[in-house]
Design a protein around this motif. Sequence first.
Motif, mmCIF file in Angstrom:
data_model
loop_
_atom_site.group_PDB
_atom_site.id
_atom_site.type_symbol
_atom_site.label_atom_id
_atom_site.label_comp_id
_atom_site.label_asym_id
_atom_site.label_seq_id
_atom_site.Cartn_x
_atom_site.Cartn_y
_atom_site.Cartn_z
ATOM 1 N N LEU A 65 28.347 27.404 35.607
ATOM 2 C CA LEU A 65 27.137 28.192 35.349
ATOM 3 C C LEU A 65 26.293 28.331 36.613
ATOM 4 C CD1 LEU A 65 26.175 26.948 31.812
ATOM 5 C CD2 LEU A 65 27.057 29.156 32.471
ATOM 6 N N VAL B 256 27.651 31.069 38.573
ATOM 7 C CA VAL B 256 27.168 32.354 38.063
ATOM 8 C C VAL B 256 25.806 32.675 38.660
ATOM 9 C CG1 VAL B 256 26.389 33.554 36.001
ATOM 10 C CG2 VAL B 256 28.452 32.198 35.913
ATOM 11 N N PHE C 60 24.655 35.775 41.066
ATOM 12 C CA PHE C 60 23.537 36.624 40.691
ATOM 13 C C PHE C 60 22.530 36.754 41.835
ATOM 14 C CE2 PHE C 60 20.754 38.478 37.607
ATOM 15 C CZ PHE C 60 21.670 39.011 36.729
ATOM 16 N N PHE D 236 25.582 49.595 44.812
ATOM 17 C CA PHE D 236 26.906 49.607 44.189
ATOM 18 C C PHE D 236 27.573 48.238 44.312
ATOM 19 C CE2 PHE D 236 31.494 50.064 44.268
ATOM 20 C CZ PHE D 236 31.686 50.676 43.059
ATOM 21 N N ILE E 268 25.813 45.651 42.027
ATOM 22 C CA ILE E 268 26.112 45.750 40.599
ATOM 23 C C ILE E 268 27.578 45.437 40.347
ATOM 24 C CG2 ILE E 268 26.096 47.294 38.627
ATOM 25 C CD1 ILE E 268 23.682 48.632 39.766
ATOM 26 N N VAL F 280 28.030 41.722 40.058
ATOM 27 C CA VAL F 280 27.664 41.206 38.736
ATOM 28 C C VAL F 280 28.719 41.606 37.711
ATOM 29 C CG1 VAL F 280 25.969 41.356 36.886
ATOM 30 C CG2 VAL F 280 25.213 41.177 39.236
ATOM 31 N N LEU F 281 29.144 42.864 37.775
ATOM 32 C CA LEU F 281 30.078 43.387 36.775
ATOM 33 C C LEU F 281 31.403 42.644 36.832
ATOM 34 C CD1 LEU F 281 30.280 45.653 34.710
ATOM 35 C CD2 LEU F 281 31.224 47.095 36.468
ATOM 36 N N TYR G 82 32.386 39.767 38.949
ATOM 37 C CA TYR G 82 32.432 38.307 39.037
ATOM 38 C C TYR G 82 31.688 37.639 37.886
ATOM 39 C CZ TYR G 82 34.902 38.382 43.335
ATOM 40 O OH TYR G 82 35.885 38.558 44.242
ATOM 41 N N VAL G 83 30.454 38.101 37.621
ATOM 42 C CA VAL G 83 29.700 37.460 36.542
ATOM 43 C C VAL G 83 30.248 37.897 35.190
ATOM 44 C CG1 VAL G 83 27.426 37.224 35.512
ATOM 45 C CG2 VAL G 83 27.660 37.293 37.980
ATOM 46 N N GLY G 84 30.537 39.198 35.052
ATOM 47 C CA GLY G 84 30.897 39.720 33.738
ATOM 48 C C GLY G 84 32.321 39.427 33.326
ATOM 49 N N MET H 169 33.991 35.018 35.934
ATOM 50 C CA MET H 169 33.386 33.733 35.591
ATOM 51 C C MET H 169 33.495 33.440 34.098
ATOM 52 S SD MET H 169 32.814 32.205 38.202
ATOM 53 C CE MET H 169 32.125 30.763 37.453
ATOM 54 N N VAL H 170 33.546 34.491 33.280
ATOM 55 C CA VAL H 170 33.719 34.252 31.847
ATOM 56 C C VAL H 170 35.070 33.582 31.598
ATOM 57 C CG1 VAL H 170 33.922 35.346 29.609
ATOM 58 C CG2 VAL H 170 32.263 36.181 31.220
ATOM 59 N N LEU H 171 36.106 34.102 32.280
ATOM 60 C CA LEU H 171 37.434 33.509 32.103
ATOM 61 C C LEU H 171 37.475 32.105 32.694
ATOM 62 C CD1 LEU H 171 39.552 36.678 32.797
ATOM 63 C CD2 LEU H 171 38.792 35.730 30.646
ATOM 64 N N PHE I 211 35.860 29.855 30.300
ATOM 65 C CA PHE I 211 36.823 29.760 29.221
ATOM 66 C C PHE I 211 37.783 28.597 29.475
ATOM 67 C CE2 PHE I 211 39.811 31.482 26.274
ATOM 68 C CZ PHE I 211 39.092 32.392 25.549
ATOM 69 N N LEU J 236 26.137 52.088 35.900
ATOM 70 C CA LEU J 236 26.652 50.816 36.406
ATOM 71 C C LEU J 236 25.772 49.670 35.940
ATOM 72 C CD1 LEU J 236 27.643 51.450 40.100
ATOM 73 C CD2 LEU J 236 29.078 50.579 38.305
ATOM 74 N N MET K 14 26.511 48.807 32.408
ATOM 75 C CA MET K 14 27.772 48.083 32.250
ATOM 76 C C MET K 14 27.626 46.644 32.718
ATOM 77 S SD MET K 14 30.218 51.157 33.407
ATOM 78 C CE MET K 14 31.698 50.283 33.786
ATOM 79 N N ALA K 15 26.923 46.431 33.837
ATOM 80 C CA ALA K 15 26.777 45.074 34.370
ATOM 81 C C ALA K 15 25.947 44.212 33.434
ATOM 82 C CB ALA K 15 26.147 45.124 35.758
ATOM 83 N N SER L 239 27.661 43.347 30.182
ATOM 84 C CA SER L 239 28.773 42.417 30.328
ATOM 85 C C SER L 239 28.282 40.970 30.371
ATOM 86 C CB SER L 239 29.564 42.728 31.593
ATOM 87 O OG SER L 239 28.848 42.318 32.722
ATOM 88 N N MET L 240 26.970 40.771 30.532
ATOM 89 C CA MET L 240 26.471 39.401 30.590
ATOM 90 C C MET L 240 26.172 38.816 29.225
ATOM 91 S SD MET L 240 23.991 39.628 33.764
ATOM 92 C CE MET L 240 23.100 38.299 33.035
ATOM 93 N N VAL M 116 28.027 38.122 26.895
ATOM 94 C CA VAL M 116 29.039 37.179 26.430
ATOM 95 C C VAL M 116 28.676 35.739 26.792
ATOM 96 C CG1 VAL M 116 30.428 37.521 28.486
ATOM 97 C CG2 VAL M 116 31.510 36.744 26.423
ATOM 98 N N TYR M 117 27.879 35.551 27.846
ATOM 99 C CA TYR M 117 27.531 34.184 28.242
ATOM 100 C C TYR M 117 26.780 33.443 27.142
ATOM 101 C CZ TYR M 117 29.197 34.529 32.920
ATOM 102 O OH TYR M 117 30.021 34.637 33.974
ATOM 103 N N LEU N 45 35.266 31.104 21.658
ATOM 104 C CA LEU N 45 36.463 31.483 22.415
ATOM 105 C C LEU N 45 36.987 32.841 21.950
ATOM 106 C CD1 LEU N 45 38.574 28.241 22.773
ATOM 107 C CD2 LEU N 45 37.105 29.337 24.414
ATOM 108 N N VAL O 142 35.499 40.499 26.414
ATOM 109 C CA VAL O 142 36.011 40.820 27.747
ATOM 110 C C VAL O 142 37.091 41.901 27.652
ATOM 111 C CG1 VAL O 142 37.296 39.889 29.688
ATOM 112 C CG2 VAL O 142 35.397 38.630 28.771
ATOM 113 N N GLU P 279 35.525 45.334 26.797
ATOM 114 C CA GLU P 279 34.664 45.847 27.859
ATOM 115 C C GLU P 279 35.436 46.744 28.811
ATOM 116 O OE1 GLU P 279 31.318 42.862 28.749
ATOM 117 O OE2 GLU P 279 32.804 42.905 30.344
#
Lengths: 205, 342
Positions: free
Chosen positions: A33, A36, A40, A53, A56, A59-60, A62-64, A67-69, A72, B120, B123-124, B127-128, B130-131, B150, B157, B160
């Motif tokens: 975390l 993350v 950010f 660009f 964003i 964030v889209l 790496y964060v979105g 890092m979620v995976l 996980f 953009l 979308m960004a 996508s957050m 989910v945290y 899970l 993901v 998305e």
Amino acid sequence: MDFLTGVFYFFSAVLLFSGFRVITTRNPVQAALFLVLAFFSASAIWLTLEAEFLAIALVLVYVGAVMVLFLFVVMMLDINLDRLREGFWSYLPLALFVATMLVLEMAMVLGARTFGLNIVPAPVPHGAGYSNTRELGRLLYTDYLYPFELAAVVLLVAIIAAIALTMRHRKNTRYQNPSQQVRVKRDQRVRLVSMPSGDTPTNQP
Amino acid sequence: MAYLQALFGMSWPLVWSLAKIVAIVAPLMVGVAYLTYAERKIIGFMQVRIGPNRVGYKGLLQPIADAVKLLMKEIVVPTGANKFLFVLGPVLTIAPALAAWAVIPFSPDLVLANVDAGLLYIMAITSMGVYGVVIAGWASNSKYAFLGSLRSAAQIVSYEIAMGFALVGVLMAAHSLNLTDIVNGQHGGFLHWYWLPLFPLFMVYLIAGVAETNRAPFDVAEGESEIVAGFHVEYSGMAFAVFFLAEYANMILIATLTSIMFLGGWNPVFDFAPFNWLPPIVWLLGKTGFVLFLFLWFRATFPRYRYDQIMRLGWKVFIPITLVWILVVGAVMQTPLAFLVH
């Protein structure tokens, strides 16, 4: 100190702090975390450079997604930190050597001779109609087309290699065929049996 | 206005922005409250029931009664839970759901932040979301919550990607990432909107939107029959209510985005009198209401998907469809038929 400088120092401080916490915190989920948070803050610093660009996209992607995976996987592992830290002192000299080399190399590349204020001047602020995304797209698909496509091919190879390395064929795996499942008709599953009705049902006692 | 400006002096831009944020969030929260009411009434109607009818005239005060009840309840933190992350979970769920509204244009010049990279940004930020789910599931120290989070993370993901590709089609048609420009690119009656040239992308976006918000028939994240209530099983009182608010705020957001990207935003259905007399925001809200009705209709009619089928639909059906259609749009744009996708 103007407002933008203040913003820069604030996010830099957050970035450094979270980067430090990534490697010092005891809990792997918390480390992820903090990573993350580091992404950010880095994205916020890019925003101050008018590179919206890249900011964003950071964030889209790496964060979105990445890092979620990561989270996980980290959440499902039962990581024993004491075992991980067992060899700490024996690895320390080598690690220190690598870290020193890294810092020296970074200092050589990013030093005043190559990245000084007189060589890389402050970026000129752009007008309201300037779109960083459009400019980046134009450059990528004209001047840097071949490097860009090469990078894409390298990534594709990496994806295929990763799949090939982890794919294991098992003989006894059973698959479902969804199109077959969808095409199933009632006659294949249900059989209607006509039963002769017997005597009239007797009343329950 | 000038008087207020003088009153606040230096801090005026801050105060003015805050006022605008409140002007967006407050109606949104009322909308969320009455969306729950509409959901119960509409599904009740579809299932030949009455729905809430006790509190107020025809049950109109039911959402307020629910909110008061949830506020009064105790928030229980499970033993062994990570307290900080347990509280952070709901916050991280609702923050993106509200932050995304910053770039939504309500009418030609009614928008909080008219940024160039609006698409953009959306979308960004989305996508957050989910945290919140992942952290809530992990911090609860409960197996059901963990399994739910899970499932939900993998599902969000996956879908998305399909949603992002669907929006790439919109970007290609509109030549812009700015949401106001995207709506202006669809100027005219309903034949000029992007749902027609981008029909496969429209369908993918709509269905992926349902999956993205964890709504039925894709609500395996909280499949009651399998894992109790999924990631928020350990939450009670207001902490649970925040998850609830976020889910409905996300629904309204997805519905608004669908209206903006594919259904012409504030453009009237027919571009002649008496239709274009209505103010633009009425059209946008009307279309949003229509998409929200679809969401409720789906919930009332479809049985829940099996989890492997959800994943198959996302990866093996939606992503190929979007990729093919992006290629088609790109190819058409190079021919004299390019006016078809503009």
